[in-house]
Design an enzyme around this catalytic site. Sequence first.
Site, PDB file in Angstrom:
ATOM      1  N   HIS A 114      68.387  54.475  52.333  1.00 30.42           N
ATOM      2  CA  HIS A 114      68.030  53.257  52.823  1.00 30.42           C
ATOM      3  C   HIS A 114      67.698  53.028  54.085  1.00 30.42           C
ATOM      4  CE1 HIS A 114      69.620  50.935  49.259  1.00 30.42           C
ATOM      5  NE2 HIS A 114      70.527  52.136  49.213  1.00 30.42           N
TER       6      HIS A 114
ATOM      7  N   GLU B 161      66.138  50.962  55.533  1.00 27.95           N
ATOM      8  CA  GLU B 161      66.078  49.438  56.186  1.00 27.95           C
ATOM      9  C   GLU B 161      67.226  49.159  56.968  1.00 27.95           C
ATOM     10  OE1 GLU B 161      66.674  50.167  53.027  1.00 27.95           O
ATOM     11  OE2 GLU B 161      67.968  49.096  51.967  1.00 27.95           O
TER      12      GLU B 161
ATOM     13  N   CYS C 218      65.532  53.798  47.196  1.00 30.42           N
ATOM     14  CA  CYS C 218      66.830  54.045  46.330  1.00 30.42           C
ATOM     15  C   CYS C 218      66.623  53.902  44.874  1.00 30.42           C
ATOM     16  CB  CYS C 218      68.189  53.205  46.837  1.00 30.42           C
ATOM     17  SG  CYS C 218      69.711  54.085  46.313  1.00 30.42           S
TER      18      CYS C 218
HETATM   19  N1  GLN Z   1      72.059  52.400  40.904  1.00 30.43           N
HETATM   20  C1  GLN Z   1      71.469  53.596  41.694  1.00 30.43           C
HETATM   21  C2  GLN Z   1      72.616  54.730  42.032  1.00 30.43           C
HETATM   22  O1  GLN Z   1      73.597  54.326  41.888  1.00 30.43           O
HETATM   23  C3  GLN Z   1      70.414  53.226  42.825  1.00 30.43           C
HETATM   24  C4  GLN Z   1      71.504  52.595  43.958  1.00 30.43           C
HETATM   25  C5  GLN Z   1      70.757  51.790  44.735  1.00 30.43           C
HETATM   26  O2  GLN Z   1      69.587  51.316  44.695  1.00 30.43           O
HETATM   27  N2  GLN Z   1      71.478  51.584  46.089  1.00 30.43           N
HETATM   28  O3  GLN Z   1      72.217  55.830  42.374  1.00 30.43           O
END
Ligand code: GLN
Length: 544
Positions: free
Chosen positions: A510, A512, A384
């Site tokens: 994600h 995970e 992410c």
């Molecule tokens: N802050 C980033 C976004 O909103 C990444 C979010 C995250 O890592 N879950 O796109």
Amino acid sequence: MTGSTKYIFVTGGVTSSLGKGIISASLAKLLQARGFTVTIQKLDPYINVDPGTLNPYEHGECFVTEDGAETDLDLGHYERFLDVPTSKANNVTTGRIYQNVISKERRGEYLGKTVQVIPHITDEIKAHIQALGRKGIYDFVITEVGGTVGDIESLPYIEAIRQLKWAKGKDCLTIHLTLLPYLGTTGELKTKPTQHSVKELLSLGVQPDVLVCRTEHPMQKGMKEKIALFCNVDAEAVIESRDAETIYDVPLMMQQERLDEVVLRKLGVTTFPDADLDAWKDFLRRYKEPKGEVHIGLVGKYVELKDAYKSIKEALEHAGAANELKVHIKWVHSEKLTAKNVTKHLSGLSGILVAPGFGHRGIEGKIEAIKYARENKVPFLGICLGMQCAVIEFGRNVLGYTDANSTEMNADTTHPVIAMMEEQKAIADKGGTMRLGAYACKLEEGSMARAVYGKRDISERHRHRYEFNNAYLKSYEKAGMVASGINPQGKLVEIVEIKGHPWFIGVQFHPEYRSTVAKPHPLFIAFVKAAMGLGVRETARAEA
Ligand code: GLN
């Protein structure tokens, strides 16, 4: 199982953090191993509508379900233990309960009645508990009540449990988790806090059926009988829960204490098959008897707070077991990393994982870590924000866009390589408004990602507002960072990788959240394997 769904409540007493989530997940695992269908729900007595807006310092990781609910991290344990997805219905907070009741009141659904905690709030709680049972697919619904008995905010939940027990009789059961403190000076475990905690529960009209006692030392002879006598429970329903070496030992420890059998009998289930825990035991063997070890750096800004990266840590452990390797995680604080000290902090690591996150703090350190991994050809997994930072790093240091950034960090950058999604721009509310939950992703033929997953179409869970800016895609691909996973609907870049690097993958989603004991995630398995490969090469080089 024929007949109606049975409801099991898990409450906690004496102190918080006794591990109600692990006990609930372990009991669920044991019931599942006997062929029953089980789901676990968490009731959280705080006023946030969901934990999505909570700072990790307050509440650890925010777990995301397939249907896009931002939930308590205990749901991660439930999924990892059971390998069954949870949903929005599996986590309910006081905020959500009140929001629903107030919306109903505004719609006039209470027909002019005075809306009160009893019966309206308690009815709403009961409806949420039974909604899972009404699906008709679960033999057991285990409901864990957050907080500690006696807290003002958990009172309506305990009252709802009292009412359900009264209405459903034998189909309901309450497990109370307590602590037996150890007094070093006299060398004894003490039962008094447990007695008081049960009294507290009794004063609210709930008699626990089973007591699970957390303890650092074995319970002394006669102690179960003593607790049983003072707390009106059967001695066989006083369960010892010693501190475990790992959370994955707890189901077997609870099986030894016959927790599942006691629960089944008390719920009127008298015949049941033996538990099949072969796969679980096989996982534990691989986990505990590794044939090698690997050192992975986890770069994030909450490293002093391991719960903030709970699912990533567990996914690495699952992948370690799959590879029969012990994964040592070096927690690297992203705020402390600079161009000057990055080599000192990261040398010797055979894999680098850059964690998700929000906001500006620590991102320059993450970018330094990625530069190090890219240039030194160390296996890299960016998740992410970790993937977004990989795109920024490549923009700055390979494509020469010196101020490349995400518009989350710098709205005025001349190279907004990561930018807010169009549909996000008009949204002002922070809660539940991100791109959340499972989305499809198509993997490019011949890419590393395709080889890792071994198929073309995948689905993964998201939680973010910003995206790879497709206006830059061509320039990136020409320079060697390619988009190997694309969302087929929105053409959004979901995965980037670098050609010619032994293992460099950044994912917008994600992975995970999808790793379980039964099915460790392919990306984590491949990442750990790649890290091991490099480790072996380095050793060979050193020996040569
Ligand atoms: N802050 C980033 C976004 O909103 C990444 C979010 C995250 O890592 N879950 O796109």
